[in-house]
Design a protein around this motif. Structure first.
Motif, mmCIF file in Angstrom:
data_model
loop_
_atom_site.group_PDB
_atom_site.id
_atom_site.type_symbol
_atom_site.label_atom_id
_atom_site.label_comp_id
_atom_site.label_asym_id
_atom_site.label_seq_id
_atom_site.Cartn_x
_atom_site.Cartn_y
_atom_site.Cartn_z
ATOM 1 N N ALA A 75 61.338 7.204 43.302
ATOM 2 C CA ALA A 75 62.448 8.089 43.144
ATOM 3 C C ALA A 75 63.549 7.473 44.580
ATOM 4 O O ALA A 75 62.920 8.173 45.658
ATOM 5 N N LEU A 76 64.519 6.879 44.146
ATOM 6 C CA LEU A 76 65.556 6.631 45.403
ATOM 7 C C LEU A 76 66.769 7.115 45.117
ATOM 8 O O LEU A 76 67.046 7.249 43.934
ATOM 9 N N THR A 77 67.537 7.175 46.256
ATOM 10 C CA THR A 77 69.086 7.222 46.025
ATOM 11 C C THR A 77 69.814 6.094 46.308
ATOM 12 O O THR A 77 69.856 5.257 46.783
ATOM 13 N N ILE A 78 70.551 5.940 45.218
ATOM 14 C CA ILE A 78 71.435 4.719 45.253
ATOM 15 C C ILE A 78 72.894 5.250 46.082
ATOM 16 O O ILE A 78 73.665 6.157 45.490
ATOM 17 N N TYR A 79 73.396 4.402 46.864
ATOM 18 C CA TYR A 79 74.373 4.415 47.702
ATOM 19 C C TYR A 79 75.496 3.291 47.328
ATOM 20 O O TYR A 79 75.370 2.203 48.066
ATOM 21 N N ASN A 117 81.404 -3.510 46.050
ATOM 22 C CA ASN A 117 80.691 -3.338 44.791
ATOM 23 C C ASN A 117 79.125 -3.506 45.108
ATOM 24 O O ASN A 117 78.282 -3.799 43.958
ATOM 25 N N SER A 118 78.748 -3.612 46.110
ATOM 26 C CA SER A 118 77.332 -3.724 46.799
ATOM 27 C C SER A 118 76.656 -2.164 46.791
ATOM 28 O O SER A 118 77.352 -1.414 46.559
ATOM 29 N N TYR A 119 75.366 -2.202 46.937
ATOM 30 C CA TYR A 119 74.837 -0.908 46.994
ATOM 31 C C TYR A 119 73.400 -1.174 47.906
ATOM 32 O O TYR A 119 73.055 -2.300 47.926
ATOM 33 N N TYR A 120 72.998 0.064 48.213
ATOM 34 C CA TYR A 120 71.727 -0.130 48.950
ATOM 35 C C TYR A 120 71.043 1.304 48.488
ATOM 36 O O TYR A 120 71.578 2.251 48.018
ATOM 37 N N PHE A 121 69.693 1.436 48.932
ATOM 38 C CA PHE A 121 68.867 2.391 48.446
ATOM 39 C C PHE A 121 68.337 3.323 49.544
ATOM 40 O O PHE A 121 68.119 2.581 50.515
ATOM 41 N N ALA A 122 68.146 4.496 49.318
ATOM 42 C CA ALA A 122 67.388 5.386 50.389
ATOM 43 C C ALA A 122 66.330 6.155 49.806
ATOM 44 O O ALA A 122 66.232 6.330 48.709
ATOM 45 N N MET A 123 65.212 6.056 50.740
ATOM 46 C CA MET A 123 63.906 6.319 50.118
ATOM 47 C C MET A 123 63.975 7.963 50.472
ATOM 48 O O MET A 123 64.871 8.579 50.971
ATOM 49 N N ASP A 124 63.030 8.657 50.077
ATOM 50 C CA ASP A 124 62.940 10.169 50.247
ATOM 51 C C ASP A 124 62.821 10.690 51.702
ATOM 52 O O ASP A 124 63.252 11.676 51.828
ATOM 53 N N SER A 159 64.620 8.859 53.850
ATOM 54 C CA SER A 159 65.959 8.187 54.186
ATOM 55 C C SER A 159 65.750 6.988 54.784
ATOM 56 O O SER A 159 66.568 6.480 55.306
ATOM 57 N N LYS A 160 64.490 5.988 54.727
ATOM 58 C CA LYS A 160 64.638 4.945 55.107
ATOM 59 C C LYS A 160 65.339 4.054 54.136
ATOM 60 O O LYS A 160 65.496 4.457 52.823
ATOM 61 N N THR A 161 66.090 2.947 54.475
ATOM 62 C CA THR A 161 66.885 2.072 53.638
ATOM 63 C C THR A 161 66.326 0.817 53.180
ATOM 64 O O THR A 161 65.375 0.136 53.737
ATOM 65 N N LEU A 162 66.804 0.570 51.999
ATOM 66 C CA LEU A 162 66.275 -0.810 51.268
ATOM 67 C C LEU A 162 67.381 -1.479 50.919
ATOM 68 O O LEU A 162 68.404 -0.874 50.076
ATOM 69 N N TRP A 163 67.574 -2.757 51.010
ATOM 70 C CA TRP A 163 68.589 -3.505 50.662
ATOM 71 C C TRP A 163 68.028 -4.627 49.436
ATOM 72 O O TRP A 163 67.238 -5.044 49.647
ATOM 73 N N GLY A 208 63.970 15.427 48.687
ATOM 74 C CA GLY A 208 63.922 14.052 49.137
ATOM 75 C C GLY A 208 65.351 13.432 49.337
ATOM 76 O O GLY A 208 66.090 13.652 48.637
ATOM 77 N N ASP A 209 65.555 13.036 50.543
ATOM 78 C CA ASP A 209 66.828 12.490 50.846
ATOM 79 C C ASP A 209 67.969 13.263 50.530
ATOM 80 O O ASP A 209 69.164 12.923 50.166
ATOM 81 N N GLY A 210 68.008 14.584 51.143
ATOM 82 C CA GLY A 210 68.781 15.712 50.724
ATOM 83 C C GLY A 210 69.135 16.341 49.377
ATOM 84 O O GLY A 210 70.062 16.983 49.077
#
Length: 253
Positions: A43-47, A52-59, A61-65, A138-140
């Motif tokens: 379960a991730l957060t899409i930012y 028009n790009s985006y990245y993910f945050a884990m629960d 708050s580590k970030t994934l590109w 998770g992640d707020g």
């Protein structure tokens, strides 16, 4: 939340720079952590970003590109929670904790805390019971994995509101309005509530309490909450949530 699964891929083509490939294979662990044959579901957060790009945050708050993706036309326009199937490609790079390949994205209902309307709460938000399967911050976001009687005829209305019976801003109430949807079967779903409208905890950890009407009566569920994210984390018990098992609970904004 991680599910480490080994899976043989019949075909897989990815174009990537030689420098990036070097970083991947020089970071491999003994358990094939970075293997292209491995995937995780989290379960991730899409930012979304302005280009028009985006990245993910884990629960935590580590970030994934998303350096590579099966969803090349995916252009999110708002912050959204999702179940994401992905493959780890690298360690920290260009300011992100990991580069990943996105295999699948399944967004799920993501909402702010709704207004408490007093005596109109039952009419607006309903009072239909649910079964709580899991419950975590998770992640707020407060994430609720729940089951309910389901007919599929009418979209259910799911909300989190300030608890009228509570004595603090960290006491909330989960509500479901099934709009008399037939109770033909049992469905499961996920919802995430943005907690950013709650008062800052001032670097303190507090008990976030949520009153929920379950099939066994009204209950209070508690989870540790700190607005700086220190206590965020996904319980292992939700590792088996798959998007294919979830029903579409709501199409009402």
């Amino acid at each position: 939340m991680f599910i480490d699964c080994m899976k043989t891929l019949k075909s897989f083509i990815i174009v990537i720079s030689s420098v990036f490939i070097f970083s991947i294979f020089n970071s491999c662990l003994k358990d094939d952590y970075y293997s292209l044959d491995s995937y995780r579901i989290s379960a991730l957060t899409i930012y979304p970003q302005e280009d028009n790009s985006y990245y993910f945050a884990m629960d935590d708050s580590k970030t994934l590109w998303p350096a590579a993706s099966n969803y090349i036309n995916f252009k999110p326009t708002k912050i959204q929670r999702a179940l994401v199937n992905y493959t780890i490609l690298s360690d920290e790079m260009q300011g992100y904790d990991h580069f990943i390949k996105v295999n699948r994205i399944d967004t799920f209902l993501t909402k702010p805390i709704a207004e408490n309307v007093g005596i109109e709460n039952d009419k607006v938000y309903g009072k239909d019971p649910v079964e709580i399967l899991d419950f975590w911050v998770g992640d707020g976001f407060l994430n609720v994995y729940f089951g309910m009687k389901w007919g599929g005829k009418t979209a259910h209305f799911i909300n989190l509101i300030e608890d009228s019976k509570g004595s603090s801003a960290y006491e909330l109430e989960f509500r479901q309005n099934a709009y008399d949807d037939p109770k033909d079967t049992y469905g499961r779903s996920l919802v995430a509530f943005d907690l950013s409208s709650l008062p800052d905890t001032g670097d303190q950890t507090v008990d976030l309490k949520v009153r929920i009407l379950t099939y066994d009566g009204e209950k209070i569920f508690k989870v540790k909450y700190n607005s700086n994210g220190k206590v965020n984390g996904t319980p292992e018990s939700v590792d088996n949530i798959l998007a294919t098992s979830l029903v579409n609970i709501e199409n009402i904004d």
